[in-house]
Design an enzyme around this catalytic site. Structure first.
Site, PDB file in Angstrom:
ATOM      1  N   SER A   1       0.817  -1.210   0.000  1.00  0.00           N
ATOM      2  CA  SER A   1       0.000   0.000   0.000  1.00  0.00           C
ATOM      3  C   SER A   1       0.853   1.263   0.000  1.00  0.00           C
ATOM      4  CB  SER A   1      -0.963  -0.041   1.192  1.00  0.00           C
ATOM      5  OG  SER A   1      -1.906   0.988   1.142  1.00  0.00           O
TER       6      SER A   1
ATOM      7  N   ASP B   1      -2.482   6.223  -3.629  1.00  0.00           N
ATOM      8  CA  ASP B   1      -1.352   5.621  -2.927  1.00  0.00           C
ATOM      9  C   ASP B   1      -0.801   4.471  -3.760  1.00  0.00           C
ATOM     10  OD1 ASP B   1      -3.413   3.826  -2.540  1.00  0.00           O
ATOM     11  OD2 ASP B   1      -2.845   3.328  -0.481  1.00  0.00           O
TER      12      ASP B   1
ATOM     13  N   ASP C   1      -1.115   1.281  -4.004  1.00  0.00           N
ATOM     14  CA  ASP C   1      -1.970   0.272  -4.631  1.00  0.00           C
ATOM     15  C   ASP C   1      -3.313   0.852  -5.062  1.00  0.00           C
ATOM     16  OD1 ASP C   1      -3.015   0.563  -2.049  1.00  0.00           O
ATOM     17  OD2 ASP C   1      -3.560  -1.551  -1.890  1.00  0.00           O
TER      18      ASP C   1
ATOM     19  N   ASP D   1      -5.918   2.223  -3.633  1.00  0.00           N
ATOM     20  CA  ASP D   1      -7.201   2.087  -2.950  1.00  0.00           C
ATOM     21  C   ASP D   1      -7.467   3.274  -2.021  1.00  0.00           C
ATOM     22  OD1 ASP D   1      -5.427   1.582  -0.886  1.00  0.00           O
ATOM     23  OD2 ASP D   1      -6.332  -0.317  -0.264  1.00  0.00           O
TER      24      ASP D   1
END
Length: 445
Positions: free
Chosen positions: A102, A241, A243, A245
């Site tokens: 992340s 960010d 990833d 999400d």
């Protein structure tokens, strides 16, 4: 049951240090694959990743694990977490895997697992996979070993799905947008989706090299986005960010807009159009009191959960809400996605910008946040929150804040820290109470 590997968002850690090693990743593939070998059909797992250097290693290890127990593997390459969730369901896979840490630096990595319905696994499923990690694996006979293949159009499928959430009668023509992809998983899909909808784009964080993910860019480091928006005269800035999400927005003046304001905008807009379910939104205990008061003024409610988007989603599914998220920018719109999706949330914001014709600084300032202060206190051992002096300090602070603010005290799930947060109308009072509790915790720990 204490979990050895899984945290609040899958498995995460420093690469090549347990549990984030190739050896353990292969075992996770074997254990998760074994858990989902149900029925007589040919079993399938899909795997996506962000742009970390270690993604190649972790992906190869997972592929070895899954194929060794008889699962076929479909590899997507760099693609957002919500895309993996979407494609797990649409491709009728038994399991979806996202390799990402992340918003963490590139040295870290992680493994997130999704069930066939596109939702993150339950605590019970993760506990059973952990159990299987410690027992001998039943390897597939030679004739039943799985196959691995890459699907090249996964990004296109996700772009199409994301664009379908944008009103068909609207375009982004004439809108200058700065998009910051954090040199992460969305570096191709997010700019392409916005360009196809007609936006004039300025792109940053779109040149990943394996080590620069989240490095001075993205939703957790928005300074570059702020500078670029102001310098270019853009109408709005969007930061994802690693990833993708999570979403943070910057208005045309360079001011940061957090998840609370975004949820307020989307929730009230959907309410006006009869689209909001649950007569409110779901957020965590960290969301600002100003959001709660604003929603109350609109005849809507704010349901609070523990910190973590999985708890937000759990509450949304249980109580019938379709808008929820976190102050940090995880926005879950369950009509469109089974997890937080920064691009889809951004498209909802851009749609409102186009429809209203308002500048972002006006559109995205629906309430004034009350003063909020969060401090972390490190302790060396024991349970400071059970100390009588700490309990007394917390009770004293809560009594002072009745009707004027909130107090949230919680231990970190990953470090020996106590997180002390207070908010209220009086900034000086908030600071004083947080400092008092912190000092008391230090003395106890």
């Amino acid at each position: 049951m204490t979990r050895k590997f899984f945290g609040t968002d899958g498995i995460r850690g420093r690469t090549n240090v347990a549990p984030m090693t190739a050896e353990i990743a292969m075992k996770v593939g074997q254990a998760a694959g074994s858990y989902f070998l149900r029925g007589s059909h040919r079993h399938r797992v899909v795997i996506g990743k962000d742009t970390r250097l270690s993604g190649y290693m972790m992906e190869s290890a997972l592929v070895a694990g899954f194929t060794s127990v008889g699962m076929d593997v479909i590899q997507f390459g760099p693609i957002p977490t919500p895309a993996v969730a979407l494609l797990t369901q649409s491709m009728r896979a038994d399991l979806g895997v996202m390799i990402s840490a992340s918003h963490n630096p590139y040295e870290d990595n992680g493994i997130k697992l999704f069930g066939p319905d596109g939702y993150k696994l339950s605590d019970e499923a993760e506990a059973e996979i952990e159990r299987l990690l410690d027992v001998p694996t039943a390897l597939a006979p030679s004739r039943d070993i799985g196959r691995a293949r890459r699907v090249e159009d996964a990004r296109g499928r996700y772009i199409h799905a994301a664009k379908s959430t944008f009103p068909e009668d609207l375009r982004l023509d004439g809108l200058k947008v700065v998009i910051d992809c954090a040199n992460g998983a969305a570096y191709q899909v997010a700019p392409m989706a916005l360009w196809e909808l007609g936006a004039e784009l300025i792109q940053i964080g779109v040149t990943p090299d394996g080590r620069n993910i989240n490095d001075g860019c993205g939703s957790t480091a928005p300074a570059l986005l702020q500078e670029t928006v102001v310098a270019s005269g853009a109408h709005i800035g969007i930061a994802l960010d690693g990833d993708a999400d999570r979403l943070i927005v910057v208005d045309e003046t360079g001011q940061i807009v957090d998840g609370d304001q975004l949820m307020a905008l989307i929730g009230t807009s959907w309410a006006r159009h009869g689209l909001l379910r649950g007569n409110g939104i779901v957020a965590t205990v960290m969301s600002n009191l100003g959001l709660e008061r604003y929603l109350q003024g609109q005849g809507l409610t704010l349901e609070r959960t523990s910190v973590g988007d999985r708890y937000v989603l759990e509450k949304m599914r249980k109580s019938g809400f379709n808008v929820g998220g976190e102050q940090s920018g995880h926005i879950i719109l369950s009509d469109y996605a089974t997890t937080g999706d920064g691009l889809i949330a951004a498209l909802q914001v851009l749609a409102e910008l186009v429809k209203t014709g308002k500048p972002a600084s006006e559109l995205l300032r629906l309430f004034d946040p009350v003063p909020q202060l969060l401090k972390n206190v490190r302790f060396s051992g024991g349970k400071p929150l059970e100390d009588k002096n700490v309990k007394a300090a917390i009770a004293e602070a809560e009594a002072e804040l009745v009707g004027k603010g909130r107090l949230v005290i919680r231990p970190s799930g990953t470090e020996p820290l106590i997180r002390v947060m207070a908010e209220g109308d009086d900034s000086a009072q908030v600071t004083r109470l947080v400092d008092m509790i912190c000092e008391t915790v230090k003395a106890a720990g």
